[in-house]
Motif scaffolding. Structure first.
Motif, mmCIF file in Angstrom:
data_model
loop_
_atom_site.group_PDB
_atom_site.id
_atom_site.type_symbol
_atom_site.label_atom_id
_atom_site.label_comp_id
_atom_site.label_asym_id
_atom_site.label_seq_id
_atom_site.Cartn_x
_atom_site.Cartn_y
_atom_site.Cartn_z
ATOM 1 N N THR A 1 0.850 -1.187 0.000
ATOM 2 C CA THR A 1 0.000 0.000 0.000
ATOM 3 C C THR A 1 0.890 1.243 0.000
ATOM 4 O O THR A 1 1.151 1.826 1.054
ATOM 5 N N PRO A 2 1.366 1.646 -1.182
ATOM 6 C CA PRO A 2 2.306 2.769 -1.242
ATOM 7 C C PRO A 2 1.698 4.089 -0.779
ATOM 8 O O PRO A 2 2.414 4.994 -0.393
ATOM 9 N N GLY A 3 0.375 4.212 -0.813
ATOM 10 C CA GLY A 3 -0.268 5.442 -0.370
ATOM 11 C C GLY A 3 -0.316 5.590 1.133
ATOM 12 O O GLY A 3 -0.566 6.674 1.657
ATOM 13 N N GLU A 4 -0.081 4.510 1.849
ATOM 14 C CA GLU A 4 -0.104 4.549 3.306
ATOM 15 C C GLU A 4 1.328 4.508 3.823
ATOM 16 O O GLU A 4 2.082 3.610 3.511
ATOM 17 N N ARG A 5 1.658 5.528 4.569
ATOM 18 C CA ARG A 5 2.991 5.546 5.154
ATOM 19 C C ARG A 5 2.909 6.227 6.514
ATOM 20 O O ARG A 5 2.050 7.067 6.744
ATOM 21 N N GLU A 6 3.813 5.842 7.353
ATOM 22 C CA GLU A 6 3.849 6.417 8.689
ATOM 23 C C GLU A 6 4.640 7.709 8.660
ATOM 24 O O GLU A 6 5.670 7.805 7.998
ATOM 25 N N VAL A 7 4.140 8.714 9.376
ATOM 26 C CA VAL A 7 4.838 9.992 9.466
ATOM 27 C C VAL A 7 5.746 9.934 10.688
ATOM 28 O O VAL A 7 5.298 9.614 11.791
ATOM 29 N N LYS B 1 7.544 10.892 13.815
ATOM 30 C CA LYS B 1 7.315 11.874 14.879
ATOM 31 C C LYS B 1 8.525 12.794 14.982
ATOM 32 O O LYS B 1 9.661 12.347 15.057
ATOM 33 N N GLY B 2 8.238 14.081 14.948
ATOM 34 C CA GLY B 2 9.305 15.066 15.021
ATOM 35 C C GLY B 2 9.893 15.420 13.668
ATOM 36 O O GLY B 2 10.703 16.334 13.568
ATOM 37 N N GLY B 3 9.464 14.705 12.631
ATOM 38 C CA GLY B 3 9.953 14.971 11.281
ATOM 39 C C GLY B 3 9.259 16.178 10.670
ATOM 40 O O GLY B 3 8.355 16.783 11.253
ATOM 41 N N ARG B 4 9.674 16.514 9.482
ATOM 42 C CA ARG B 4 9.153 17.700 8.794
ATOM 43 C C ARG B 4 7.642 17.628 8.589
ATOM 44 O O ARG B 4 6.914 18.587 8.867
ATOM 45 N N MET B 5 7.148 16.497 8.073
ATOM 46 C CA MET B 5 5.713 16.347 7.827
ATOM 47 C C MET B 5 4.928 16.378 9.137
ATOM 48 O O MET B 5 3.858 16.966 9.205
ATOM 49 N N TRP B 6 5.437 15.730 10.146
ATOM 50 C CA TRP B 6 4.774 15.693 11.453
ATOM 51 C C TRP B 6 4.664 17.114 12.019
ATOM 52 O O TRP B 6 3.608 17.516 12.495
ATOM 53 N N ASN B 7 5.758 17.866 11.935
ATOM 54 C CA ASN B 7 5.752 19.237 12.446
ATOM 55 C C ASN B 7 4.790 20.124 11.654
ATOM 56 O O ASN B 7 4.085 20.950 12.242
ATOM 57 N N LEU B 8 4.756 19.974 10.343
ATOM 58 C CA LEU B 8 3.820 20.746 9.535
ATOM 59 C C LEU B 8 2.375 20.392 9.876
ATOM 60 O O LEU B 8 1.522 21.272 9.963
#
Length: 94
Positions: free
Chosen positions: A13-19, A21-28
């Motif tokens: 499931t390439p559309g599902e990915r874990e973000v 924590k503390g990363g750029r996407m998580w912070n945004l």
């Protein structure tokens, strides 16, 4: 299991990915949520309805965009593999 079997069984499931924590996407994501929570009390009920529709539209558009980017990237990767397997381009020679 091979990748085609994984795909068949729905394990790919390439559309599902874990973000991360503390990363750029998580912070945004946290910043967006914080801004939405700060904005919401300032809005009328009608404005809140419009904001919710806007969120839904943006979510749908993001999903379509991610799918198109995935397809384009997959096709590019397949073209690269075809060229590699063909072997016609040997170190810059045609």
């Amino acid at each position: 299991m091979r990748i085609l079997e994984e795909l068949w069984y729905g394990n790919v499931t390439p559309g599902e990915r874990e973000v991360e924590k503390g990363g750029r996407m998580w912070n945004l994501g946290r910043l967006i949520l914080q801004n939405e929570e700060e904005l919401e009390p300032l809005l009328s009920e009608k404005a809140k309805e419009v904001l919710e529709k806007l969120r839904d539209n943006q979510t749908e558009m993001n999903g379509i965009n991610e799918c198109e980017i995935f397809v384009c990237g997959f096709r590019l990767g397949a073209r690269i593999m075809l060229e590699v397997l063909d072997g016609s381009d040997r170190w810059g020679e045609d």
